[in-house]
Motif scaffolding. Structure first.
Motif, PDB file in Angstrom:
ATOM      1  N   ARG A 104      27.752 -74.342  50.159  1.00  9.93           N
ATOM      2  CA  ARG A 104      26.664 -75.249  49.939  1.00  9.93           C
ATOM      3  C   ARG A 104      27.493 -76.672  49.836  1.00  9.93           C
ATOM      4  O   ARG A 104      28.389 -76.616  49.059  1.00  9.93           O
ATOM      5  CB  ARG A 104      26.084 -75.061  48.416  1.00  9.93           C
ATOM      6  N   VAL A 105      26.738 -77.689  50.019  1.00 13.01           N
ATOM      7  CA  VAL A 105      27.305 -78.964  50.196  1.00 13.01           C
ATOM      8  C   VAL A 105      27.209 -79.469  48.575  1.00 13.01           C
ATOM      9  O   VAL A 105      28.134 -80.156  48.114  1.00 13.01           O
ATOM     10  CB  VAL A 105      26.767 -79.951  51.001  1.00 13.01           C
ATOM     11  N   ASP A 106      26.212 -79.090  47.864  1.00 13.15           N
ATOM     12  CA  ASP A 106      25.963 -79.755  46.430  1.00 13.15           C
ATOM     13  C   ASP A 106      26.724 -79.065  45.461  1.00 13.15           C
ATOM     14  O   ASP A 106      27.064 -79.636  44.595  1.00 13.15           O
ATOM     15  CB  ASP A 106      24.490 -79.544  46.116  1.00 13.15           C
ATOM     16  N   ASN A 107      27.216 -77.732  45.628  1.00 16.14           N
ATOM     17  CA  ASN A 107      27.876 -77.279  44.353  1.00 16.14           C
ATOM     18  C   ASN A 107      29.373 -76.457  44.818  1.00 16.14           C
ATOM     19  O   ASN A 107      30.234 -76.009  44.237  1.00 16.14           O
ATOM     20  CB  ASN A 107      27.233 -76.171  43.712  1.00 16.14           C
ATOM     21  N   GLY A 108      29.423 -76.404  46.234  1.00 13.28           N
ATOM     22  CA  GLY A 108      30.796 -75.649  47.036  1.00 13.28           C
ATOM     23  C   GLY A 108      30.637 -74.308  46.863  1.00 13.28           C
ATOM     24  O   GLY A 108      31.891 -73.670  47.159  1.00 13.28           O
ATOM     25  N   LYS A 109      29.643 -73.537  46.554  1.00 10.18           N
ATOM     26  CA  LYS A 109      29.662 -72.045  46.220  1.00 10.18           C
ATOM     27  C   LYS A 109      29.395 -71.658  47.627  1.00 10.18           C
ATOM     28  O   LYS A 109      29.007 -71.965  48.578  1.00 10.18           O
ATOM     29  CB  LYS A 109      28.650 -71.695  45.270  1.00 10.18           C
ATOM     30  N   ASP A 110      29.976 -70.246  48.069  1.00 14.62           N
ATOM     31  CA  ASP A 110      29.897 -69.803  49.302  1.00 14.62           C
ATOM     32  C   ASP A 110      28.460 -68.845  49.404  1.00 14.62           C
ATOM     33  O   ASP A 110      28.123 -68.467  48.201  1.00 14.62           O
ATOM     34  CB  ASP A 110      30.830 -68.396  49.058  1.00 14.62           C
ATOM     35  N   LEU A 111      28.200 -68.838  50.525  1.00 16.49           N
ATOM     36  CA  LEU A 111      26.721 -68.220  51.083  1.00 16.49           C
ATOM     37  C   LEU A 111      27.198 -67.628  52.305  1.00 16.49           C
ATOM     38  O   LEU A 111      27.621 -68.121  53.133  1.00 16.49           O
ATOM     39  CB  LEU A 111      25.438 -69.390  51.150  1.00 16.49           C
ATOM     40  N   ASN A 112      27.391 -66.236  52.120  1.00 18.54           N
ATOM     41  CA  ASN A 112      27.638 -65.337  53.619  1.00 18.54           C
ATOM     42  C   ASN A 112      26.499 -64.851  54.071  1.00 18.54           C
ATOM     43  O   ASN A 112      25.364 -64.296  53.462  1.00 18.54           O
ATOM     44  CB  ASN A 112      28.676 -64.688  53.036  1.00 18.54           C
ATOM     45  N   ALA A 113      26.688 -64.596  55.229  1.00 17.52           N
ATOM     46  CA  ALA A 113      25.537 -63.846  56.061  1.00 17.52           C
ATOM     47  C   ALA A 113      25.930 -63.229  57.111  1.00 17.52           C
ATOM     48  O   ALA A 113      27.155 -63.462  57.712  1.00 17.52           O
ATOM     49  CB  ALA A 113      24.367 -64.981  56.502  1.00 17.52           C
ATOM     50  N   VAL A 114      25.303 -61.955  57.547  1.00 22.41           N
ATOM     51  CA  VAL A 114      25.558 -61.115  58.596  1.00 22.41           C
ATOM     52  C   VAL A 114      24.421 -60.928  59.345  1.00 22.41           C
ATOM     53  O   VAL A 114      23.244 -60.630  58.945  1.00 22.41           O
ATOM     54  CB  VAL A 114      26.272 -59.919  58.036  1.00 22.41           C
ATOM     55  N   ARG A 115      24.414 -61.274  60.627  1.00 19.02           N
ATOM     56  CA  ARG A 115      23.423 -60.739  61.557  1.00 19.02           C
ATOM     57  C   ARG A 115      24.044 -59.509  62.393  1.00 19.02           C
ATOM     58  O   ARG A 115      25.146 -59.482  63.179  1.00 19.02           O
ATOM     59  CB  ARG A 115      23.031 -62.020  62.631  1.00 19.02           C
ATOM     60  N   GLU A 116      23.049 -58.400  62.379  1.00 21.88           N
ATOM     61  CA  GLU A 116      23.626 -57.291  63.335  1.00 21.88           C
ATOM     62  C   GLU A 116      22.210 -56.719  63.914  1.00 21.88           C
ATOM     63  O   GLU A 116      21.053 -56.752  63.303  1.00 21.88           O
ATOM     64  CB  GLU A 116      24.308 -56.406  62.600  1.00 21.88           C
ATOM     65  N   ILE A 117      22.174 -55.879  64.896  1.00 25.35           N
ATOM     66  CA  ILE A 117      21.142 -55.245  65.513  1.00 25.35           C
ATOM     67  C   ILE A 117      21.439 -53.943  64.905  1.00 25.35           C
ATOM     68  O   ILE A 117      22.583 -53.108  64.894  1.00 25.35           O
ATOM     69  CB  ILE A 117      21.255 -55.145  66.950  1.00 25.35           C
ATOM     70  N   VAL A 118      20.320 -53.210  64.413  1.00 23.38           N
ATOM     71  CA  VAL A 118      20.294 -51.848  63.590  1.00 23.38           C
ATOM     72  C   VAL A 118      19.101 -51.379  64.363  1.00 23.38           C
ATOM     73  O   VAL A 118      17.960 -51.523  64.078  1.00 23.38           O
ATOM     74  CB  VAL A 118      20.403 -52.022  62.187  1.00 23.38           C
ATOM     75  N   GLY A 119      19.471 -50.298  65.256  1.00 19.67           N
ATOM     76  CA  GLY A 119      18.255 -49.833  65.935  1.00 19.67           C
ATOM     77  C   GLY A 119      17.718 -50.592  67.070  1.00 19.67           C
ATOM     78  O   GLY A 119      18.500 -51.129  67.710  1.00 19.67           O
ATOM     79  N   SER A 120      16.349 -50.847  66.713  1.00 15.68           N
ATOM     80  CA  SER A 120      15.696 -51.868  67.578  1.00 15.68           C
ATOM     81  C   SER A 120      15.376 -53.221  66.708  1.00 15.68           C
ATOM     82  O   SER A 120      14.803 -54.206  67.060  1.00 15.68           O
ATOM     83  CB  SER A 120      14.460 -51.502  68.101  1.00 15.68           C
ATOM     84  N   GLU A 121      16.135 -53.360  65.394  1.00 18.74           N
ATOM     85  CA  GLU A 121      15.900 -54.401  64.598  1.00 18.74           C
ATOM     86  C   GLU A 121      16.939 -55.446  64.496  1.00 18.74           C
ATOM     87  O   GLU A 121      18.100 -54.795  64.578  1.00 18.74           O
ATOM     88  CB  GLU A 121      15.447 -53.960  63.219  1.00 18.74           C
ATOM     89  N   LEU A 122      16.735 -56.559  64.154  1.00 20.23           N
ATOM     90  CA  LEU A 122      17.799 -57.495  63.764  1.00 20.23           C
ATOM     91  C   LEU A 122      17.740 -57.698  62.289  1.00 20.23           C
ATOM     92  O   LEU A 122      16.513 -57.873  61.829  1.00 20.23           O
ATOM     93  CB  LEU A 122      17.286 -58.764  64.250  1.00 20.23           C
ATOM     94  N   VAL A 123      18.854 -57.351  61.602  1.00 14.28           N
ATOM     95  CA  VAL A 123      18.820 -57.269  60.262  1.00 14.28           C
ATOM     96  C   VAL A 123      19.930 -58.575  59.723  1.00 14.28           C
ATOM     97  O   VAL A 123      21.069 -58.438  60.211  1.00 14.28           O
ATOM     98  CB  VAL A 123      19.699 -56.186  59.542  1.00 14.28           C
ATOM     99  N   GLN A 124      19.363 -59.310  58.893  1.00 14.27           N
ATOM    100  CA  GLN A 124      20.140 -60.462  58.610  1.00 14.27           C
ATOM    101  C   GLN A 124      20.473 -60.174  56.832  1.00 14.27           C
ATOM    102  O   GLN A 124      19.394 -59.871  56.127  1.00 14.27           O
ATOM    103  CB  GLN A 124      19.199 -61.674  58.550  1.00 14.27           C
ATOM    104  N   THR A 125      21.683 -60.095  56.823  1.00 16.69           N
ATOM    105  CA  THR A 125      22.241 -59.883  55.202  1.00 16.69           C
ATOM    106  C   THR A 125      22.728 -61.204  54.672  1.00 16.69           C
ATOM    107  O   THR A 125      23.399 -61.958  55.268  1.00 16.69           O
ATOM    108  CB  THR A 125      23.132 -58.744  55.122  1.00 16.69           C
ATOM    109  N   TYR A 126      22.241 -61.404  53.710  1.00 20.19           N
ATOM    110  CA  TYR A 126      22.631 -62.785  52.998  1.00 20.19           C
ATOM    111  C   TYR A 126      23.307 -62.390  51.508  1.00 20.19           C
ATOM    112  O   TYR A 126      22.890 -61.578  50.765  1.00 20.19           O
ATOM    113  CB  TYR A 126      21.755 -63.808  52.248  1.00 20.19           C
ATOM    114  N   VAL A 127      24.357 -62.909  51.187  1.00 21.18           N
ATOM    115  CA  VAL A 127      24.831 -62.640  49.839  1.00 21.18           C
ATOM    116  C   VAL A 127      25.204 -64.239  49.103  1.00 21.18           C
ATOM    117  O   VAL A 127      26.009 -65.031  49.615  1.00 21.18           O
ATOM    118  CB  VAL A 127      26.283 -61.840  49.844  1.00 21.18           C
TER     119      VAL A 127
END
Length: 132
Positions: free
Chosen positions: A96-119
């Motif tokens: 994040r530009v405002d506070n420097g904290k990490d935001l991580n994401a993963v995009r993957e295909i699981v079966g026939s779906e696109l799963v986006q995971t955010y932490v």
């Protein structure tokens, strides 16, 4: 490529708690939960184009794997970071530009779906998309 196509959000897991941790107010969280987000993803080699359309905004994001770029979330939060590919996953590492904290994401295909995971700060959320 596996990510190519038009993807429409089908459901979310723990998304409200994630948005709350991000500092998004209650009204925006309620709206965000029903944004009808659609992603149109195209990949040409290491270059990705992601067209986002929702009830709140339309945006086009172009990035190259491993190259730092700036991105604004729908609520206006500014991020800087990169996407990389590890096996069949796209791994996003952002700050994040405002506070420097990490935001991580993963995009993957699981079966026939696109799963986006955010932490963000220990809170994990998923948004699951179906191909149109």
């Amino acid at each position: 490529m596996a990510f190519d196509g038009t993807w429409k959000v089908d459901r979310s897991e723990n998304y409200d708690k994630f948005m709350e941790k991000m500092g998004i107010n209650l009204v925006k969280r309620k709206l965000g939960a029903h944004d009808n987000l659609k992603l149109i993803i195209t990949q040409e080699g290491n270059k990705f184009t992601v067209k986002e359309s929702s009830n709140f905004r339309n945006a086009e994001i172009v990035f190259e794997l491993g190259v730092t770029f700036n991105y604004s979330l729908a609520d206006g939060t500014e991020l800087t970071g990169t996407w990389s590919q590890e096996g069949s996953q796209l791994i996003g590492k952002f700050k994040r530009v405002d506070n420097g904290k990490d935001l991580n994401a993963v995009r993957e295909i699981v079966g026939s779906e696109l799963v986006q995971t955010y932490v963000y700060e220990g809170v994990e959320a998923k948004r699951i998309f179906k191909k149109e």
